[in-house]
Design a protein around this motif. Structure first.
Motif, PDB file in Angstrom:
ATOM      1  N   GLY A 194       0.788  -1.219   0.000  1.00 46.19           N
ATOM      2  CA  GLY A 194       0.000   0.000   0.000  1.00 46.19           C
ATOM      3  C   GLY A 194       0.821   1.270   0.000  1.00 46.19           C
ATOM      4  O   GLY A 194       0.320   2.326   0.376  1.00 46.19           O
ATOM      5  N   ARG A 195       2.083   1.180  -0.412  1.00 47.15           N
ATOM      6  CA  ARG A 195       2.993   2.324  -0.512  1.00 47.15           C
ATOM      7  C   ARG A 195       3.099   3.107   0.799  1.00 47.15           C
ATOM      8  O   ARG A 195       2.688   4.269   0.891  1.00 47.15           O
ATOM      9  N   PRO A 196       3.639   2.469   1.847  1.00 42.06           N
ATOM     10  CA  PRO A 196       3.868   3.194   3.095  1.00 42.06           C
ATOM     11  C   PRO A 196       4.891   4.303   2.891  1.00 42.06           C
ATOM     12  O   PRO A 196       5.643   4.306   1.908  1.00 42.06           O
ATOM     13  N   ARG A 197       4.936   5.223   3.819  1.00 39.20           N
ATOM     14  CA  ARG A 197       5.817   6.391   3.718  1.00 39.20           C
ATOM     15  C   ARG A 197       7.277   5.938   3.725  1.00 39.20           C
ATOM     16  O   ARG A 197       7.751   5.349   4.692  1.00 39.20           O
ATOM     17  N   HIS A 198       7.982   6.242   2.653  1.00 40.95           N
ATOM     18  CA  HIS A 198       9.380   5.843   2.540  1.00 40.95           C
ATOM     19  C   HIS A 198      10.097   6.770   1.578  1.00 40.95           C
ATOM     20  O   HIS A 198       9.486   7.557   0.854  1.00 40.95           O
ATOM     21  N   LEU A 199      11.419   6.630   1.553  1.00 40.86           N
ATOM     22  CA  LEU A 199      12.246   7.487   0.706  1.00 40.86           C
ATOM     23  C   LEU A 199      13.513   6.734   0.350  1.00 40.86           C
ATOM     24  O   LEU A 199      14.178   6.168   1.224  1.00 40.86           O
ATOM     25  N   LEU A 252      14.612   4.575   3.366  1.00 35.87           N
ATOM     26  CA  LEU A 252      14.357   5.170   4.668  1.00 35.87           C
ATOM     27  C   LEU A 252      12.865   5.101   4.982  1.00 35.87           C
ATOM     28  O   LEU A 252      12.034   5.481   4.138  1.00 35.87           O
ATOM     29  N   PHE A 253      12.534   4.611   6.156  1.00 32.74           N
ATOM     30  CA  PHE A 253      11.146   4.597   6.625  1.00 32.74           C
ATOM     31  C   PHE A 253      11.031   5.666   7.704  1.00 32.74           C
ATOM     32  O   PHE A 253      11.659   5.563   8.763  1.00 32.74           O
ATOM     33  N   LEU A 254      10.257   6.688   7.419  1.00 30.48           N
ATOM     34  CA  LEU A 254      10.153   7.832   8.315  1.00 30.48           C
ATOM     35  C   LEU A 254       9.083   7.613   9.375  1.00 30.48           C
ATOM     36  O   LEU A 254       7.997   7.087   9.078  1.00 30.48           O
ATOM     37  N   ALA A 255       9.418   7.974  10.603  1.00 34.80           N
ATOM     38  CA  ALA A 255       8.400   7.986  11.659  1.00 34.80           C
ATOM     39  C   ALA A 255       7.429   9.142  11.408  1.00 34.80           C
ATOM     40  O   ALA A 255       7.725  10.073  10.642  1.00 34.80           O
ATOM     41  N   ASP A 256       6.278   9.087  12.046  1.00 36.29           N
ATOM     42  CA  ASP A 256       5.240  10.101  11.807  1.00 36.29           C
ATOM     43  C   ASP A 256       5.729  11.517  12.072  1.00 36.29           C
ATOM     44  O   ASP A 256       5.279  12.468  11.429  1.00 36.29           O
ATOM     45  N   GLU A 309      11.124  14.793   5.530  1.00 39.15           N
ATOM     46  CA  GLU A 309      12.174  14.309   4.643  1.00 39.15           C
ATOM     47  C   GLU A 309      13.455  15.133   4.746  1.00 39.15           C
ATOM     48  O   GLU A 309      14.556  14.582   4.746  1.00 39.15           O
ATOM     49  N   ASP A 310      13.328  16.450   4.842  1.00 38.47           N
ATOM     50  CA  ASP A 310      14.517  17.302   4.882  1.00 38.47           C
ATOM     51  C   ASP A 310      15.414  16.969   6.069  1.00 38.47           C
ATOM     52  O   ASP A 310      16.639  17.027   5.969  1.00 38.47           O
ATOM     53  N   GLU A 329      20.002  14.063  11.793  1.00 33.53           N
ATOM     54  CA  GLU A 329      19.138  12.882  11.695  1.00 33.53           C
ATOM     55  C   GLU A 329      19.539  11.963  10.548  1.00 33.53           C
ATOM     56  O   GLU A 329      19.083  10.824  10.477  1.00 33.53           O
ATOM     57  N   SER A 330      20.365  12.440   9.648  1.00 30.99           N
ATOM     58  CA  SER A 330      20.732  11.633   8.478  1.00 30.99           C
ATOM     59  C   SER A 330      21.631  10.472   8.888  1.00 30.99           C
ATOM     60  O   SER A 330      22.600  10.666   9.632  1.00 30.99           O
TER      61      SER A 330
END
Length: 266
Positions: A58-63, A77-81, A85-86, A93-94
Motif C-alpha cells: 500500500g505504498r507506506p511512507r518511505h524514501l 528510509l522509513f520515516l516515523a510520523d 524528509e529534509d 538525523e541523516s
C-alpha cells in the motif's frame, strides 16, 4: 496480506526473500513503533524489488536516498510520523556521511580500485554507497555513519597511492554529469530485443541471445522474454555493455516503424 503472503508474492528466490523480510522488519519499526528505520545500501535491482514489495504493502511512507539527487546506490528510509524528509536527508538525523580522499593528481584510479581498497578494511558493501571520482586525484565516498570511524582511521589509500582523508558534508558531494550518446533509430516493434539491439548497436539476433543468456535487465530486473514491450522511460542494462534509457518514443515513421530516441551511457 501478512508477512508470509507478501514474501510469497514478491520474492523470486531465497536471497530476495531474505532481503525483503529484512525490509519488512524495518518497515514495522517505523510504522508500528514510531522508530525511524532504514535498510543498508541497495543496488538498483534491489531497489526495484523493494519498490514492488512496498507497492504491495500500500505504498507506506518511505524514501530512497543515497546522499545526493540521482544517486545509484540508496538506502530505503522509513520515516516515523514526526519526521520530515529534509531532516532525514541532511543534518544530524541523516544516517549517511561522506569522506573525501585526495590522491596525487597523476593517480589513475578507477571505481574498482577504490572499492577494492575499502573492502580490504572489512567494510561490507552494504555499508558503502556511491563512489564518486569528480576529478583526477579526488575521490568521494558515501557511507553509513557507522562505517565512517573505520574508514577515516584505517583507509590509507588505494593501489600504490596514499590518500589524505577528511569527512565532508553531503552537500559537498560532486557527482559528474553522466556521459551519454543519443541514438535515434526505428524498430519494427518496440520489443526488448529490438530496442536492445538499437541501444547497444547490436544485431537483433545477438541481442536476443544476450537476453536468453540472462544478461539483459529491464528496469533493473532480469528479463528473459525477448518480446517484452519496452516504452518511454524504461532502463535497459546489459552485462558488459552498460546501460541505456528510452528517452522518447516520438511515434511512427512513414514506413510504419516505431521511432526511438535512446540515451546510451558511455
Amino acid at each position: 496480506m501478512n508477512k508470509k503472503e507478501l514474501l510469497d508474492r514478491c520474492a523470486h528466490d531465497g536471497a530476495e526473500r531474505i532481503l525483503l523480510a529484512r525490509v519488512l522488519d524495518k518497515l514495522e519499526l517505523a510504522r508500528n513503533r514510531g522508530v525511524p528505520a532504514h535498510t543498508p545500501f541497495l543496488s538498483p535491482g534491489e531497489q526495484a524489488s523493494v519498490t514492488d514489495l512496498l507497492n504491495a504493502c500500500g505504498r507506506p511512507r518511505h524514501l530512497f536516498w543515497g546522499g545526493y539527487p540521482d544517486s545509484e546506490r540508496n538506502l530505503c528510509l522509513f520515516l516515523a510520523d514526526w519526521q520530515e524528509e529534509d531532516g532525514v536527508t541532511a543534518g544530524p538525523e541523516s544516517p549517511l556521511a561522506a569522506a573525501e580522499a585526495r590522491f596525487p593528481g597523476t593517480a589513475a584510479l578507477t571505481h574498482r580500485d577504490i572499492l577494492g581498497s575499502l573492502m580490504g578494511l572489512g567494510i561490507g558493501r552494504e555499508l558503502i554507497g556511491d563512489i564518486l571520482l569528480p576529478q583526477p586525484g579526488l575521490c568521494q565516498v558515501v557511507a553509513l555513519g557507522e562505517a565512517m570511524p573505520i574508514l577515516l582511521s584505517q583507509w590509507e589509500g588505494a593501489g600504490r597511492y596514499k590518500a589524505g582523508l577528511s569527512e565532508i558534508p553531503l552537500d559537498r558531494l560532486s557527482p559528474k554529469p553522466p556521459q551519454v550518446k543519443t541514438v535515434r533509430d526505428t524498430v519494427a516493434s518496440p520489443r526488448l530485443d529490438a530496442v536492445a539491439a538499437a541501444g547497444f548497436s547490436l544485431s537483433r539476433g545477438k541481442a536476443a541471445a544476450l537476453i536468453a543468456a540472462g544478461k539483459v535487465s529491464l528496469n533493473h530486473r532480469e528479463c528473459l522474454k525477448a518480446d517484452r514491450p519496452v516504452g518511454e522511460g524504461d532502463v535497459l542494462t546489459c552485462r558488459g555493455l552498460g546501460k541505456c534509457v528510452v528517452k522518447e518514443v516520438p511515434g511512427q515513421s512513414k514506413k510504419g516503424r516505431t521511432m526511438l530516441v535512446i540515451e546510451r551511457y558511455v
